[in-house]
Design a protein around this motif. Sequence first.
Motif, PDB file in Angstrom:
ATOM      1  N   ALA A 139      44.288 -84.580  68.417  1.00  0.00           N
ATOM      2  CA  ALA A 139      44.087 -85.210  69.778  1.00  0.00           C
ATOM      3  C   ALA A 139      44.175 -86.373  70.222  1.00  0.00           C
ATOM      4  O   ALA A 139      44.107 -86.957  71.165  1.00  0.00           O
ATOM      5  CB  ALA A 139      42.654 -84.403  70.362  1.00  0.00           C
ATOM      6  N   GLU A 140      44.055 -87.070  68.946  1.00  0.00           N
ATOM      7  CA  GLU A 140      44.512 -88.504  68.958  1.00  0.00           C
ATOM      8  C   GLU A 140      45.509 -88.884  68.278  1.00  0.00           C
ATOM      9  O   GLU A 140      45.621 -88.371  67.162  1.00  0.00           O
ATOM     10  CB  GLU A 140      43.225 -89.542  68.783  1.00  0.00           C
ATOM     11  N   PRO A 141      46.101 -89.948  68.374  1.00  0.00           N
ATOM     12  CA  PRO A 141      47.335 -90.292  67.263  1.00  0.00           C
ATOM     13  C   PRO A 141      46.727 -90.954  66.118  1.00  0.00           C
ATOM     14  O   PRO A 141      45.741 -91.361  66.122  1.00  0.00           O
ATOM     15  CB  PRO A 141      47.855 -91.473  68.001  1.00  0.00           C
ATOM     16  N   LEU A 142      47.252 -90.651  64.852  1.00  0.00           N
ATOM     17  CA  LEU A 142      47.127 -91.318  63.566  1.00  0.00           C
ATOM     18  C   LEU A 142      47.724 -92.584  63.527  1.00  0.00           C
ATOM     19  O   LEU A 142      48.892 -92.949  64.152  1.00  0.00           O
ATOM     20  CB  LEU A 142      47.945 -90.333  62.777  1.00  0.00           C
ATOM     21  N   GLU A 143      46.937 -93.410  62.743  1.00  0.00           N
ATOM     22  CA  GLU A 143      47.502 -94.766  62.581  1.00  0.00           C
ATOM     23  C   GLU A 143      48.609 -94.681  61.445  1.00  0.00           C
ATOM     24  O   GLU A 143      48.020 -93.898  60.006  1.00  0.00           O
ATOM     25  CB  GLU A 143      46.283 -95.792  61.922  1.00  0.00           C
ATOM     26  N   LEU A 144      49.700 -94.822  61.598  1.00  0.00           N
ATOM     27  CA  LEU A 144      50.908 -94.928  60.551  1.00  0.00           C
ATOM     28  C   LEU A 144      51.334 -96.487  60.278  1.00  0.00           C
ATOM     29  O   LEU A 144      51.230 -97.336  61.190  1.00  0.00           O
ATOM     30  CB  LEU A 144      52.134 -94.081  60.999  1.00  0.00           C
ATOM     31  N   PRO A 145      51.353 -96.497  58.981  1.00  0.00           N
ATOM     32  CA  PRO A 145      52.205 -98.037  58.737  1.00  0.00           C
ATOM     33  C   PRO A 145      53.436 -98.128  59.310  1.00  0.00           C
ATOM     34  O   PRO A 145      53.772 -97.443  60.221  1.00  0.00           O
ATOM     35  CB  PRO A 145      52.367 -97.593  57.169  1.00  0.00           C
ATOM     36  N   ASP A 146      53.840 -99.381  59.312  1.00  0.00           N
ATOM     37  CA  ASP A 146      55.110 -99.942  60.102  1.00  0.00           C
ATOM     38  C   ASP A 146      56.322 -99.162  59.947  1.00  0.00           C
ATOM     39  O   ASP A 146      56.985 -99.020  60.746  1.00  0.00           O
ATOM     40  CB  ASP A 146      55.474-101.411  59.774  1.00  0.00           C
ATOM     41  N   ASP A 147      56.458 -98.398  58.676  1.00  0.00           N
ATOM     42  CA  ASP A 147      57.459 -97.717  58.485  1.00  0.00           C
ATOM     43  C   ASP A 147      57.519 -96.199  59.144  1.00  0.00           C
ATOM     44  O   ASP A 147      58.446 -95.389  58.973  1.00  0.00           O
ATOM     45  CB  ASP A 147      57.705 -97.572  57.262  1.00  0.00           C
TER      46      ASP A 147
END
Length: 95
Positions: free
Chosen positions: A69-77
């Motif tokens: 329901a909410e976005p995951l925090e992903l690294p820059d790559d």
Amino acid sequence: MTFHAMTEPYEEITVCGKPALFTSIRIKRGTVPYGLYAYDVRHDDECRGIPCEIAPFVMVSHRGTIILAEPLELPDDGRRYIDEDTDWNYAPLDH
């Protein structure tokens, strides 16, 4: 081959501390309802089915798709490597 998000069965799991829906099927992104976020999960290179990476799209070693329901925090790559102890809880959610 991809499948419609609204016609496939899911399991309730926890990913990175957030409730998520999981299916081993590839989900066609255009069928995911607005406001939900889909990611692919890659399994280990030894093909034991151990989830090891979350990304917007996984070409090989696809373990499944998660919807949140909410976005995951992903690294820059754009890829998050899964720590099995803290990021992935395959046990069903308590109701």
